[in-house]
Design a protein around this motif. Structure first.
Motif, mmCIF file in Angstrom:
data_model
loop_
_atom_site.group_PDB
_atom_site.id
_atom_site.type_symbol
_atom_site.label_atom_id
_atom_site.label_comp_id
_atom_site.label_asym_id
_atom_site.label_seq_id
_atom_site.Cartn_x
_atom_site.Cartn_y
_atom_site.Cartn_z
ATOM 1 N N THR A 136 1.682 -10.504 6.206
ATOM 2 C CA THR A 136 2.532 -10.665 7.387
ATOM 3 C C THR A 136 3.984 -10.880 6.974
ATOM 4 O OG1 THR A 136 0.686 -11.642 8.606
ATOM 5 C CG2 THR A 136 2.894 -12.038 9.471
ATOM 6 N N ILE A 137 4.874 -10.246 7.693
ATOM 7 C CA ILE A 137 6.305 -10.395 7.398
ATOM 8 C C ILE A 137 6.764 -11.744 7.936
ATOM 9 C CG2 ILE A 137 8.598 -9.385 7.682
ATOM 10 C CD1 ILE A 137 7.176 -6.716 8.342
ATOM 11 N N GLU A 138 7.282 -12.564 7.052
ATOM 12 C CA GLU A 138 7.710 -13.905 7.441
ATOM 13 C C GLU A 138 8.954 -13.835 8.327
ATOM 14 O OE1 GLU A 138 5.975 -16.508 6.875
ATOM 15 O OE2 GLU A 138 4.512 -15.521 5.569
ATOM 16 N N PRO A 139 9.098 -14.792 9.278
ATOM 17 C CA PRO A 139 10.258 -14.784 10.182
ATOM 18 C C PRO A 139 11.592 -14.847 9.438
ATOM 19 C CG PRO A 139 8.579 -16.303 10.970
ATOM 20 C CD PRO A 139 8.146 -15.865 9.613
ATOM 21 N N GLU A 140 11.582 -15.501 8.290
ATOM 22 C CA GLU A 140 12.835 -15.646 7.545
ATOM 23 C C GLU A 140 13.142 -14.445 6.656
ATOM 24 O OE1 GLU A 140 9.580 -17.995 5.327
ATOM 25 O OE2 GLU A 140 10.259 -17.663 7.391
ATOM 26 N N ALA A 141 12.306 -13.418 6.709
ATOM 27 C CA ALA A 141 12.547 -12.238 5.878
ATOM 28 C C ALA A 141 13.878 -11.589 6.250
ATOM 29 C CB ALA A 141 11.413 -11.232 6.043
ATOM 30 N N ASP A 142 14.636 -11.211 5.229
ATOM 31 C CA ASP A 142 15.946 -10.586 5.431
ATOM 32 C C ASP A 142 15.744 -9.120 5.797
ATOM 33 O OD1 ASP A 142 18.495 -9.641 5.424
ATOM 34 O OD2 ASP A 142 18.999 -10.326 3.398
ATOM 35 N N SER A 143 16.082 -8.761 7.032
ATOM 36 C CA SER A 143 15.857 -7.393 7.492
ATOM 37 C C SER A 143 16.726 -6.382 6.757
ATOM 38 C CB SER A 143 16.127 -7.298 8.998
ATOM 39 O OG SER A 143 17.462 -7.709 9.292
ATOM 40 N N ASP A 144 17.733 -6.857 6.041
ATOM 41 C CA ASP A 144 18.596 -5.946 5.289
ATOM 42 C C ASP A 144 18.099 -5.691 3.869
ATOM 43 O OD1 ASP A 144 20.383 -5.629 7.399
ATOM 44 O OD2 ASP A 144 21.495 -7.440 6.846
ATOM 45 N N SER A 145 17.057 -6.415 3.446
ATOM 46 C CA SER A 145 16.572 -6.241 2.070
ATOM 47 C C SER A 145 15.054 -6.185 1.974
ATOM 48 C CB SER A 145 17.085 -7.384 1.181
ATOM 49 O OG SER A 145 16.598 -8.641 1.653
ATOM 50 N N TRP A 146 14.348 -6.325 3.104
ATOM 51 C CA TRP A 146 12.888 -6.338 3.072
ATOM 52 C C TRP A 146 12.343 -4.947 2.715
ATOM 53 C CZ3 TRP A 146 9.155 -3.827 6.105
ATOM 54 C CH2 TRP A 146 7.831 -4.273 5.891
ATOM 55 N N ILE A 147 11.290 -4.923 1.869
ATOM 56 C CA ILE A 147 10.667 -3.671 1.427
ATOM 57 C C ILE A 147 9.179 -3.718 1.750
ATOM 58 C CG2 ILE A 147 10.219 -2.153 -0.555
ATOM 59 C CD1 ILE A 147 12.689 -3.349 -1.872
ATOM 60 N N CYS A 148 8.669 -2.646 2.331
ATOM 61 C CA CYS A 148 7.274 -2.609 2.775
ATOM 62 C C CYS A 148 6.311 -2.450 1.594
ATOM 63 C CB CYS A 148 7.065 -1.480 3.776
ATOM 64 S SG CYS A 148 7.107 0.181 3.053
ATOM 65 N N ARG A 149 5.053 -2.720 1.877
ATOM 66 C CA ARG A 149 3.996 -2.627 0.870
ATOM 67 C C ARG A 149 3.924 -1.231 0.263
ATOM 68 N NH1 ARG A 149 -0.819 -5.806 0.615
ATOM 69 N NH2 ARG A 149 -2.321 -4.919 -0.870
ATOM 70 N N GLN A 150 4.026 -0.229 1.126
ATOM 71 C CA GLN A 150 3.921 1.145 0.645
ATOM 72 C C GLN A 150 4.968 1.461 -0.413
ATOM 73 O OE1 GLN A 150 1.664 3.504 1.226
ATOM 74 N NE2 GLN A 150 2.792 4.855 -0.157
ATOM 75 N N CYS A 151 6.216 1.073 -0.151
ATOM 76 C CA CYS A 151 7.295 1.382 -1.094
ATOM 77 C C CYS A 151 7.199 0.540 -2.355
ATOM 78 C CB CYS A 151 8.651 1.193 -0.419
ATOM 79 S SG CYS A 151 9.038 2.490 0.775
ATOM 80 N N VAL A 152 6.743 -0.706 -2.227
ATOM 81 C CA VAL A 152 6.552 -1.552 -3.409
ATOM 82 C C VAL A 152 5.549 -0.902 -4.351
ATOM 83 C CG1 VAL A 152 5.589 -3.737 -4.221
ATOM 84 C CG2 VAL A 152 7.215 -3.732 -2.321
ATOM 85 N N PHE A 153 4.436 -0.433 -3.801
ATOM 86 C CA PHE A 153 3.415 0.191 -4.648
ATOM 87 C C PHE A 153 3.878 1.536 -5.186
ATOM 88 C CE2 PHE A 153 0.712 -3.131 -3.319
ATOM 89 C CZ PHE A 153 -0.380 -3.150 -4.180
ATOM 90 N N ALA A 154 4.654 2.267 -4.391
ATOM 91 C CA ALA A 154 5.152 3.561 -4.863
ATOM 92 C C ALA A 154 6.045 3.398 -6.078
ATOM 93 C CB ALA A 154 5.909 4.262 -3.741
ATOM 94 N N VAL A 155 6.812 2.321 -6.119
ATOM 95 C CA VAL A 155 7.738 2.094 -7.229
ATOM 96 C C VAL A 155 7.057 1.384 -8.399
ATOM 97 C CG1 VAL A 155 9.832 0.873 -7.942
ATOM 98 C CG2 VAL A 155 9.775 2.073 -5.751
ATOM 99 N N ALA A 156 6.189 0.408 -8.105
ATOM 100 C CA ALA A 156 5.666 -0.475 -9.153
ATOM 101 C C ALA A 156 4.441 0.069 -9.868
ATOM 102 C CB ALA A 156 5.350 -1.849 -8.562
ATOM 103 N N SER A 216 -6.304 9.974 -6.429
ATOM 104 C CA SER A 216 -7.354 9.061 -6.874
ATOM 105 C C SER A 216 -6.950 8.213 -8.074
ATOM 106 C CB SER A 216 -8.637 9.839 -7.205
ATOM 107 O OG SER A 216 -8.374 10.840 -8.168
ATOM 108 N N ASP A 217 -5.770 8.466 -8.662
ATOM 109 C CA ASP A 217 -5.277 7.596 -9.732
ATOM 110 C C ASP A 217 -4.399 6.477 -9.189
ATOM 111 O OD1 ASP A 217 -3.015 8.986 -8.978
ATOM 112 O OD2 ASP A 217 -2.693 9.965 -10.913
ATOM 113 N N GLY A 218 -4.254 6.400 -7.859
ATOM 114 C CA GLY A 218 -3.458 5.348 -7.243
ATOM 115 C C GLY A 218 -1.993 5.686 -7.088
ATOM 116 N N LEU A 219 -1.554 6.849 -7.573
ATOM 117 C CA LEU A 219 -0.152 7.231 -7.500
ATOM 118 C C LEU A 219 0.100 8.160 -6.317
ATOM 119 C CD1 LEU A 219 0.470 7.915 -11.304
ATOM 120 C CD2 LEU A 219 0.855 5.807 -10.033
ATOM 121 N N LEU A 220 1.361 8.274 -5.939
ATOM 122 C CA LEU A 220 1.770 9.132 -4.830
ATOM 123 C C LEU A 220 2.410 10.408 -5.354
ATOM 124 C CD1 LEU A 220 3.337 6.449 -2.494
ATOM 125 C CD2 LEU A 220 1.323 7.827 -1.956
ATOM 126 N N TYR A 221 2.121 11.518 -4.692
ATOM 127 C CA TYR A 221 2.656 12.809 -5.097
ATOM 128 C C TYR A 221 3.271 13.512 -3.897
ATOM 129 C CZ TYR A 221 -0.009 11.903 -9.287
ATOM 130 O OH TYR A 221 -0.504 11.324 -10.419
#
Length: 353
Positions: A116-136, A39-44
């Motif tokens: 939405t994932i843009e067509p030009e997104a680099d598949s070798d460096s793209w990071i999903c929403r879940q991981c962005v929030f987990a780190v940030a 409930s604090d927004g963090l992952l455990y």
């Protein structure tokens, strides 16, 4: 460690798994290692002990051996097994292959991810929403600089759910779906959350990037606009506070942190106030000399019997003070706005002994 210690989680909180082989979708099973959003927004980090398919929740044991029921929507598995499918809709690849996250390796249909994932997104460096929030996401406020801070800001322009679909209580403090913030995780409005003045949704301190100081429990003296409403960076302005507001806020914060009702004025209330003076962002009160703060706080505590109770009234030491009702300070001086019913957390429940 686990989300114990009152309403807070452990240590630094987040654990993002290393890069395992690309996951292959499978339903959660007992023994699976998972990340559970608190409930604090963090992952455990924890592992599944039991699965309730009817209530769509799992009993998760955390690293300190505490166990809590967590809604399925707030559990993120990084185990593999089965057919490669989209992490959102659970369907296989369509015309094009799934786009895999660089960090967790989960796959997504471009249109299923938010945004939405843009067509030009680099598949070798793209990071999903879940991981962005987990780190940030961080206690005290999310990252403000660097790649993950920039990615987080972009992700926050859209919510991963329909705000209009949530069923709120009358005061608009809790919703039945336990869906809040940009992260769609659970929350408790009185525990380090900010309410947007535009859409009315509540946002975790850990997911916001606009704070200059950490929030105290129950501190609602802010005018806040979320990134969805501003269509850009969040905005925040401190609202003016009185000595009564300050005394109430400090007592409420201490009562949750220490799990006690009464506190010594000199050694706890005044001491906490002085030690956190700059962090309280008191506006017009900020210039009050240290020697004058004692009188102003003590006068507020003694002159507002509707909010505070002193030790001498309950045959205890007169230097002790507590709240008449353990509730956050209202945003108005009208004491009728005090909320007497505590927020209900329908997401996390202790296992019955």
């Amino acid at each position: 460690t686990s989300p114990e210690d009152g309403h807070r989680g452990p240590g630094d909180g987040r654990t993002v798994p290393p890069l395992p082989p690309p996951p292959l979708h499978h339903p959660l099973r007992e023994g699976d290692d998972v990340l559970a959003r608190w409930s604090d927004g963090l992952l455990y980090l924890g592992h599944v002990k039991r699965v309730d398919g009817v209530k769509l929740c799992c009993l998760v044991r955390f690293e300190d051996n505490s166990e809590f029921w967590v809604l399925r929507k707030d559990i993120h598995s990084f185990c593999g097994g089965g057919e490669d499918v989209c992490s959102v809709c659970e369907a296989p690849p369509l015309k094009e292959p799934l786009v895999n996250c660089l960090k967790c390796r989960h796959g997504y249909h471009p249109e299923c991810h938010t945004p939405t994932i843009e067509p030009e997104a680099d598949s070798d460096s793209w990071i999903c929403r879940q991981c962005v929030f987990a780190v940030a996401t961080k206690r005290g406020g999310g990252l403000k600089r660097g790649r993950f801070a920039r990615l987080m800001q972009l992700m926050k322009l859209r919510l991963p759910y329909q705000l209009s679909s949530l069923d709120w209580d009358a005061p608009h403090l809790t919703n039945q779906q336990q869906c809040y913030c940009y992260c769609a995780g659970p929350g408790e409005w009185n525990l380090k959350m900010l309410q947007c003045g535009g859409c009315g949704q509540w946002f975790h301190e850990a997911c916001t990037q606009c704070l200059t100081k950490p929030l105290l429990y129950g501190d609602r003296f802010y005018q806040f606009q979320c990134s969805v409403c501003t269509k850009g960076p969040e905005t925040i302005h401190r609202l003016p506070m009185t000595w009564v507001d300050l005394a109430h806020l400090v007592l409420y914060h201490l009562s949750l942190c220490c799990k006690r009702k009464y506190f010594d004025f000199d050694h706890e209330i005044l001491s906490f106030t002085n030690e956190n003076w700059d962090s309280l962002l008191l506006g017009a009160l900020s210039d009050t000399p240290r020697q004058e703060r004692c009188h102003s706080l003590l006068n507020a505590l003694n002159s507002h019997k509707d909010r505070f109770v002193s030790g001498k009234e309950i045959k205890k030491k007169k230097c002790l003070f507590g709240l008449q009702v353990r509730a956050p300070p209202p945003l108005s001086t009208d004491s009728s706005l005090l909320i007497t019913d505590p927020p209900v957390n329908i997401t996390h429940h202790r296992r019955s002994e």
